[in-house]
Design an enzyme around this catalytic site. Structure first.
Site, short mmCIF file in Angstrom:
data_model
loop_
_atom_site.label_atom_id
_atom_site.label_comp_id
_atom_site.label_asym_id
_atom_site.label_seq_id
_atom_site.Cartn_x
_atom_site.Cartn_y
_atom_site.Cartn_z
N GLU A 71 -18.75 23.43 4.65
CA GLU A 71 -18.36 24.75 4.38
C GLU A 71 -18.19 24.85 2.85
O GLU A 71 -17.22 24.12 2.63
CB GLU A 71 -17.41 25.33 5.14
CG GLU A 71 -17.09 26.87 5.16
CD GLU A 71 -16.09 26.84 4.13
OE1 GLU A 71 -16.33 27.57 2.97
OE2 GLU A 71 -14.84 26.88 4.13
N CYS A 108 -13.41 30.60 -1.06
CA CYS A 108 -14.79 30.29 -0.66
C CYS A 108 -15.52 31.36 -0.37
O CYS A 108 -16.74 31.52 -0.59
CB CYS A 108 -14.85 29.13 0.33
SG CYS A 108 -13.80 29.76 1.85
#
Ligand code: NDP
Length: 673
Positions: A256, A295
């Protein structure tokens, strides 16, 4: 000076001589020494595999879910200790809420999903039984069981608590031990949370270990039963996933990583519409929460070309009102970046972006000297007037309070620009027009892990573009790492092996702990409704006497309930229908008669009928036909200290032995008589 310790093979291990000095982003002073301890990676893996794994796998999903709930409750009661450390990372109280309460809340949700959606056993059923043979002697069932190795979690600096818990909760629920490696820069906050987990005494020995500092040759020692779950930069992910041992063993590698997430202001939005205001508010929040170090942060703000100036004006006025400074001071709405290194990286990336985009708000040189000398940056808004020719705005991520506005012509163009990011964790769309939402989804969903559609209808209950929810998947294709986390039980399955089992009904019943149609029927010593939850055995069955359905029954039921649908009342009209030979019994009449056939009326351990699943009517029942019921205990699930749920498979057959209906009946049954 903080000295976060590793936790290896059941022992705390202090930082070694070569420990890294961590400088605080708020003051620039050294605040911690971390890492540098000589850890025996093989011993840690062996400890997890021989102690933690077997202990976790001996528990059922429900036992592990209960343990997670207890753990979340324990952390919740001590979270102020974590909040005390939070400002040292550069984060404000609001940022800390996302990280600390977010991590604890995620653990609660995963625990509750485990209780509600996974079995009280050792085998997870994935989908329905597959009929592989004409006579039903060979069936198929997909199952999932815990991997027998170790989950290695390599985490990012920006969410020291949430990042730990969002991976740990699904891993432990799956029944797999974990070795957690936090980013060194904020490892002291993860360590504080981890220490609470150990101090709680809730987890079996070997279930969790912590590496503060580097992982040495850990990855070289992983096998086919292990998983690496990585969060961080695309470069590190690419380097780690190419490890020859991981490649050789096909070790699962979930990544990720940073992505160029998009937010689209719908073509229907005008400056006075709620969607415009929602977009501006959310874009500003995304730029400034965690100083833009998320993120999921919106890096590319895609707006209708005619609205560009209005968006610049609205965002600039909000950004200008923002107070930046020491995150422990509640007056400050934005804190510092995580480190001076991170700030230098953002400025370097900003310089690249400025070759394609003009700065429309914010100036790094505008900060007072005390902030400028530390890891603070003001929010910087860019506008790129030609997003089609631009390259960097779609590929270079400044991991800080930096976003670029990109104007578009029409909805197809907006989706095209969003997709130029090469794969993202999340894209959002602010619109009040479901048709625009559908157009963007069809053109763009394949490029994004999550699509967040926001408008006036959902605004009051908005969860936010930037909040990964434990119920929804977090991860995305391509540039976002190609990984997937969370998403309820889906996130648990990343730590399990899916296996297709083929065998007879008895074999599948023994493996799954769930009675499969066609398996042996058991006869109990008394009516099953007189037996307690503990006494009932899977497979225990009763066959009822038959009952004939008369035309009077049908008419009585029709008049009593008001269901006078023509198929029950008008012979000619019913016969003209391709499904019926003439007037037929109501399906609900059959269910009611079925209950009358199998129920045992006296008070007993059965407390309530709580539901009915997967009902299907397969053959019409005409006046004069008779039905009888087979009722078999299919699945047992403990619910509380006093009672549990028993799911029964019920089939109704007619006088010729043909099945006319089938369903799953749910009852709550007491443990004691
Ligand atoms: P890194 O990719 O360098 O680090 C991420 C994690 O990987 C850290 O725990 C780090 O440990 C670890 N790591 C690095 N190298 C190795 C290695 N050789 N073996 C094992 N573990 C390793 O990212 P940064 O934290 O430095 O951030 C850099 C950029 O990553 C950011 O600017 C941003 O673009 C992106 N990022 C993305 C995030 C996301 O959530 N998707 C979050 C954070 C950053 P250590 O700290 O000890 O180096």
């Amino acid at each position: 000076m903080l000295t976060p310790e590793s936790y290896a093979c059941g022992q705390w291990v202090a930082p070694g001589e070569t420990a890294t000095e961590i400088k605080g982003p708020v003051t620039g002073e050294a605040i911690a020494r971390a890492g540098g301890s000589a850890l025996d990676m093989q011993a840690m893996l062996d400890f997890a595999r021989t102690k933690g794994g077997p202990a976790l796998r001996a528990m059922t999903f429900h036992q592990r879910a209960k343990l997670l709930k207890a753990l979340a409750t324990y952390l919740d009661g001590r979270k102020e200790e974590l909040y005390a450390l939070n400002p040292m990372t550069g984060a404000t109280k609001r940022d800390g809420w996302v990280d600390i309460d977010g991590g604890i809340g995620t653990t609660f949700v995963i625990a509750s999903k485990g209780r509600r959606e996974m079995p009280d056993g050792h085998v997870y059923l994935d989908g329905d039984v597959e009929q592989l043979s004409r006579n039903g002697t060979l069936l198929g069932q997909h199952i999932a069981v815990p991997l027998q190795g170790v989950a290695v979690h390599i985490n990012a600096f920006n969410f020291p608590v949430w990042g730990t818990m969002e991976k740990l909760a699904p891993t432990l629920l799956a029944g797999v031990p974990a070795i957690v490696k936090p980013a060194t820069q904020t490892s002291y906050l993860t360590e504080a949370c981890f220490r609470m987990i150990i101090d709680s005494g809730l987890l079996p020995e070997g279930a969790v270990q912590l590496i503060v500092g580097r992982t040495g040759d850990l990855l070289d020692r992983l096998t086919a039963q292990d998983v690496v779950s990585f969060t961080g930069s695309a470069d590190t992910a690419a380097m780690l996933r190419a490890n020859p041992k991981l490649v050789e063993n096909s070790t699962r590698f979930v990544a990720e990583q940073d992505s160029l997430n998009a937010a689209i202001l719908g073509a229907d939005a005008t400056p006075d519409s709620p969607e415009f205001a929602l977009f501006v508010k959310e874009a500003v929040a995304e730029m400034t929460t965690k100083a833009g170090q998320k993120c999921t942060a919106m890096r590319r703000l895609i707006v209708p070309a005619p609205q560009l100036d209005a968006v610049i004006e609205a965002m600039s006025s909000k950004l200008a009102a923002l107070t930046i400074g020491d995150p422990s001071d509640k007056a400050n709405r934005m804190g510092a970046l995580a480190s001076m290194g991170q700030k230098a990286d953002v400025l370097e990336k900003l310089a690249i972006l400025k070759k394609e985009a003009r700065v429309v708000h914010g100036d790094p040189d505008s900060l007072p000297a005390d902030l400028a000398s530390c890891a603070f940056l003001p929010p910087i808004l860019l506008a790129c007037d030609d997003p089609d020719s631009a390259v960097s705005v779609h590929s270079v991520e400044a991991f800080g309070p930096v976003s670029s506005l990109l104007p578009y012509r029409d909805t197809a163009h907006a989706a095209e620009i969003a997709n130029r990011g090469g794969g993202s964790l999340v894209a959002s769309l602010f619109t009040n027009d479901p048709a625009i939402a559908r157009e963007v989804t069809l053109a763009s969903a394949a490029w994004h892990g999550r699509l967040y559609v926001m408008g006036r209808a959902s605004a009051d209950e908005a969860t936010g573009h930037g909040s990964p929810l434990p119920h929804m998947i977090h991860g995305g294709p391509g540039r976002a790492g190609g990984g997937e986390e969370l998403g309820g039980v889906r996130g648990v399955l990343h730590y399990m092996q899916r296996t297709a089992i083929q065998g007879s009904p008895d074999v599948l019943t023994a493996i799954t702990g769930t009675w499969i149609k066609g398996a042996t029927e058991l006869t109990g010593p008394s009516h099953p409704f007189q037996r307690t939850f503990r006494e009932i055995q899977i497979g225990e069955t009763i066959h009822t006497e038959p009952r004939t359905i008369s035309l009077e029954d049908i008419e009585h039921f029709a008049n009593f309930t008001g269901d006078t649908f023509y198929a029950h009342m008008d012979d000619a009209a019913a016969a003209a229908n391709p499904f019926f030979p003439g007037r037929v019994a109501h399906g609900y009449l059959l269910l009611s008669f079925a209950a009358g056939l199998f129920v045992q009326p006296d008070p007993g351990p059965v407390l309530a009928n709580t539901g009915l699943n997967s009902l299907s009517f397969q053959k019409p029942v005409s006046p004069g036909d008779s039905i009888k019921v087979r009722l078999t205990a299919k699945r047992k699930t403990q619910r509380t200290e006093e009672y549990g749920e028993i799911a029964w498979n019920a089939t109704l057959t007619n006088q010729d032995g043909d099945q006319v209906a089938e369903y799953e009946l749910l009852t709550m049954v007491s443990y004691e008589r």
